[in-house]
Design an enzyme around this catalytic site. Structure first.
Site, mmCIF file in Angstrom:
data_model
loop_
_atom_site.group_PDB
_atom_site.id
_atom_site.type_symbol
_atom_site.label_atom_id
_atom_site.label_comp_id
_atom_site.label_asym_id
_atom_site.label_seq_id
_atom_site.Cartn_x
_atom_site.Cartn_y
_atom_site.Cartn_z
ATOM 1 N N TYR A 53 0.818 -1.221 0.000
ATOM 2 C CA TYR A 53 0.000 0.000 0.000
ATOM 3 C C TYR A 53 0.843 1.258 0.000
ATOM 4 O O TYR A 53 1.947 1.241 0.510
ATOM 5 C CB TYR A 53 -0.923 0.011 1.223
ATOM 6 C CG TYR A 53 -1.937 -1.103 1.241
ATOM 7 C CD1 TYR A 53 -2.227 -1.851 0.098
ATOM 8 C CD2 TYR A 53 -2.631 -1.427 2.417
ATOM 9 C CE1 TYR A 53 -3.168 -2.875 0.132
ATOM 10 C CE2 TYR A 53 -3.577 -2.445 2.452
ATOM 11 C CZ TYR A 53 -3.829 -3.168 1.304
ATOM 12 O OH TYR A 53 -4.765 -4.177 1.340
ATOM 13 N N GLY A 248 -16.986 0.996 -3.244
ATOM 14 C CA GLY A 248 -17.815 2.194 -3.468
ATOM 15 C C GLY A 248 -19.037 1.932 -4.334
ATOM 16 O O GLY A 248 -19.955 2.750 -4.387
#
Ligand SMILES: NC(=O)c1ccc[n+]([C@@H]2O[C@H](COP(=O)([O-])OP(=O)(O)OC[C@H]3O[C@@H](n4cnc5c(N)ncnc54)[C@H](OP(=O)(O)O)[C@@H]3O)[C@@H](O)[C@H]2O)c1
Length: 355
Positions: A53, A248
């Site tokens: 990440y 999302g």
């Protein structure tokens, strides 16, 4: 916030785990610190990160997320109050992780990964160290190129050529536990065969028993329920569910082809995983269903995962504080039988459009 036992370990993790993969790219360091402050104040004791990440993975940003968490723990002096999960990459051709070579799940690469993560995290131990994805060439959701790949047969030596034997990888994790660098071992993006194989090798005394499995789980991907649910329940392996909002797509903001400015999909065009055939109409259906219960789709989708008995912890993601507030409040939603029935009725008709 309610805590649940992590696998067969002595750790009790909050039913919501704070995901971190936006920090260092879509979110600043200050954003990340504010998110951790709020989550911890609301009873979250569990944070998930990875050497990979932030997302999307790039050589120039890799490792930033762990640095942000390390800086926060150092400033707050709260290392012992946080259960920290990180991950080593599975097989990758990218050379930037190890500096000079592709990475595999072999001793030198895993030690290199953990030592770099510990340095960035400002700590001398990781509570849960996970394999981010299998080294084997098997299909899993984040890698659509592998869809349709046929599993390879073992050869006389026991594994297909070029693959690291699971026993060998597990022994490396055993060394990490002995050295005190990690406390427990977990898998991610793994299938039933892989989980059972790791358990079989641990039962022979070759390394630590797998504590948890971090896999995608949400309305449009309930594939975990088909085989892995039984494996994990009977073997006491905790499901750590990621992408509860399908990145999302279960918030309603992408309905009818919308692509709001500044959203993850608009910024990085990484939506392919949740833009499979039929996905849009199914997502719309769940988003509409949420509103019939008087709830925002994002709250409804997170409440489902946070309160599902087969989930130990729901790894939520947020880019803003108001999104985080809503995700955290999903832990307090009373998930009713009526809600489950309505969700199951859709699922029975449409299955898993985004496996
Ligand atoms: N092991 C793995 O391979 C793997 C893979 C993926 C994730 N993970 C872990 O799981 C964590 C969470 O994953 P995820 O970020 O995909 O989770 P998610 O909950 O499915 O998606 C979170 C994203 O949805 C949007 N969102 C959240 N609440 C919203 C709201 N109320 N209204 C509108 N949009 C909203 C935000 O993106 P916008 O920027 O578009 O607003 C937010 O960043 C990660 O941080 C990571 O720790 C692991």
């Amino acid at each position: 916030m309610h805590k649940r036992r992590l696998g067969q370990t002595d750790l009790f993790v909050s039913k919501i785990c704070l995901g971190s993969m936006t920090w260092g790219q879509q979110n600043t360091e200050a954003d990340g610190h504010a998110q951790m402050d709020l989550a911890v104040a609301r009873g979250v004791n569990f944070i998930d990160t990875a050497e990979l990440y932030p997302i999307p993975p790039k050589a120039e940003t890799q490792g930033r997320t762990e640095t942000i968490i390390g800086n926060w723990m150092k400033a707050k002096r709260n290392r012992s109050q946080v259960i920290l999960a990180s991950k080593v990459v599975g097989r990758t051709a990218n050379t930037w992780f190890r500096g000079d070579r592709p990475s595999k799940l072999v001793r030198a690469d895993v030690f290199d990964a953990v030592d770099k993560s510990l340095a960035r995290l400002n700590t001398d131990y990781i509570d849960l160290y996970q394999i981010h994805w299998p080294e084997r060439d098997v299909p899993w959701g984040a890698n659509p190129n592998r869809i349709g790949a046929v599993p390879r047969r073992s050869d006389a030596a026991g594994v297909p050529e070029g693959e690291t034997p699971i026993a060998e990888t597990l022994a490396v994790f055993g060394e990490l536990v002995k050295a005190g660098k990690i406390r427990h071992f977990g898998l991610s993006n793994e299938n039933s065969w892989g989980v059972m194989r790791f358990i079989a090798e641990a039962d022979k005394g070759l390394g630590p028993r797998v504590a948890s499995l971090q896999n995608a789980y949400n309305f449009v991907n309930r594939t975990f329920e088909v085989n892995l649910a039984e494996v994990c329940e009977r073997e006491q392996v905790s499901l750590l569910a990621y992408s509860p909002l399908a990145q999302g797509y279960l918030t309603g903001k992408y309905d009818h082809g919308a692509r709001p400015q500044g959203s993850r999909s608009q910024l990085f065009n990484r939506g392919q995983r949740y833009e499979t055939p039929n996905a849009a109409e199914v997502q719309l259906e769940y988003n509409r269903l949420a509103r019939t219960f008087g709830m925002e789709p994002a709250l409804f989708a997170n409440a489902y995962v946070s309160n599902r008995p087969l989930v130990t912890s729901n790894i939520i993601g947020a880019t803003t504080i108001s999104q985080l507030e809503m995700a955290l409040s999903s832990a307090d939603v009373v998930w009713t039988g009526e809600m489950q029935k309505a969700v199951d009725a859709i699922h029975q008709r449409v299955g898993n459009p985004c496996p």
